[in-house]
Enzyme design. Structure first.
Site, PDB file in Angstrom:
ATOM      1  N   TYR A 152      48.282  42.617  32.839  1.00  0.00           N
ATOM      2  CA  TYR A 152      47.630  41.874  33.921  1.00  0.00           C
ATOM      3  C   TYR A 152      47.944  40.397  33.769  1.00  0.00           C
ATOM      4  CZ  TYR A 152      44.558  45.426  36.021  1.00  0.00           C
ATOM      5  OH  TYR A 152      44.066  46.494  36.722  1.00  0.00           O
ATOM      6  N   ASP A 171      40.407  45.915  42.224  1.00  0.00           N
ATOM      7  CA  ASP A 171      39.329  45.459  43.112  1.00  0.00           C
ATOM      8  C   ASP A 171      39.867  44.856  44.401  1.00  0.00           C
ATOM      9  OD1 ASP A 171      37.482  46.112  41.176  1.00  0.00           O
ATOM     10  OD2 ASP A 171      37.523  44.101  40.269  1.00  0.00           O
TER      11      ASP A 171
END
Lengths: 243, 243
Positions: A110, A52
């Protein structure tokens, strides 16, 4: 010839990874540089997945095909000389023609970074500045409930209509360095907003607004009908993609 | 009432510390915010010293005087709400009216950061990316010659006509964290370009272009007639000011 490329980026000044009309994106910058190198032939880049707006990557992976002949070393140099300073190619290697950067992913790592201490201007784009108190032991306990195979429907957008929302999280970890808290997830795949929603829930639990049992309850819910605070993008970084 | 303020900044988007016409500077942002708080009465800020364009500060110190009555806590909050995101007030405390942020400095700590490893986009504004080889042991040996009281005339600009160029460096250090090298100097004061020129010389020595003996030779030269490569500003950070 197909190439596997490992690259990093500072997501701050991008409108995310994927090409969007009239917006600066990582994919667009990569394809522009590769098209130029590939004798101006329109060249498409396929990454392991999107990130994003404002999300960073330390080791993102992509593949692409070139018609020209060039050594890996020269290709890396050419790319880095054409790319803007917020994207960097770490390595680029010839690979087999059936290598696919998205379909062949085994796992992704992540890390979400929180700063519980004093605001630091030089880290402002890379951490979520959180100035209320968090119970670290609660954070450590609750994150463990995400491990395993679950339906993560409750952790994605209600507009996201994909069929299969079952994913496996192999490992989670909370790493602490003074006031910096790093929340790590290793999984076989993550959907849009999933990590930021998991982190959002963990913060609500560790700050006393929700309870540890809410992780399990939301994993069993299998629908998105309960509001979760999505943690802001700047704290998120794709650290590694494994094949 | 006089205040002592400790603050940090990301120098990337500033034209240095000191006010300059029509340029964005740290001093200007601080004075604008303080003037607003001080019932719009023009308020001057005196720091421990200037920093150059793109140089950062983790704990810079300044003093100023206010006519209004405000608690330290509210003043910190008001300042941080008015200041841009690349400047942050860490603390602000009432102090005696004879406290002076520049004249009363006992020592300052500067750290210069080199990245000898792969370029990392998210650190690009905070390190000097150095991709040739450096001999760390040579670096460690040569920096020690800077310790002590010396005439640093050879390490400032030839246009800098100040009379007293004698300064004392109390401590130096080389800190390593994988490919990140941090070069630290603690001294009673540093002149414009002095740290960046010392680092520039150290890099030339550790990369084999100059010799260890050149540190002593330049310290005894007491004039600026020999070119030294000034290390780029983004690697430099004022870490602390001691009183």
């Amino acid at each position: 010839m197909r190439y596997k490329m490992i690259f990093s980026y500072d997501g701050t000044m991008f409108n995310g990874y994927q090409v969007q009309k009239e917006k600066r994106t990582i994919q667009e910058e990569l394809e522009k540089a590769l098209t130029y190198i590939n004798a101006k032939k329109k060249t498409k880049v396929t990454s392991s997945g999107r990130t994003d707006r404002k999300v960073h990557a330390k080791m993102q992976v992509a593949h692409f095909d070139l018609d020209i002949t060039i050594t890996d070393y020269k290709l890396k140099r050419a790319l880095n000389s054409l790319l803007p300073e917020d994207i960097h190619v770490i390595s680029v290697l010839k690979t087999s023609s059936d290598f696919h950067a998205r379909y062949m992913v085994k796992s992704k790592e992540y890390v979400y970074t929180l700063n519980l201490g004093e605001y630091n201007p030089i880290e402002r784009n890379y951490v979520y500045q959180y100035n209320r108190s968090l119970d670290i032991s609660t954070l450590q306990q609750s994150i463990k409930y995400f491990e395993g195979t679950h339906d993560f429907r409750a952790f994605i957008s209600s507009e996201d209509k994909r069929e299969n929302t079952v994913r496996t999280i192999m490992k989670t970890d909370i790493l602490m360095d003074n006031d910096i808290i790093r929340i790590k997830f290793i999984g076989d795949g993550f959907m849009k907003y999933q990590v930021r929603n998991m982190v959002g829930l963990l913060i609500e639990i560790a700050s006393g607004k929700k309870r540890i049992e809410d992780v399990e309850r939301l994993l069993l819910l299998k629908q998105r009908k309960e509001a979760i605070k999505t943690a802001p993008p700047e704290g998120l970084c794709l650290e590694k993609v494994n094949y």
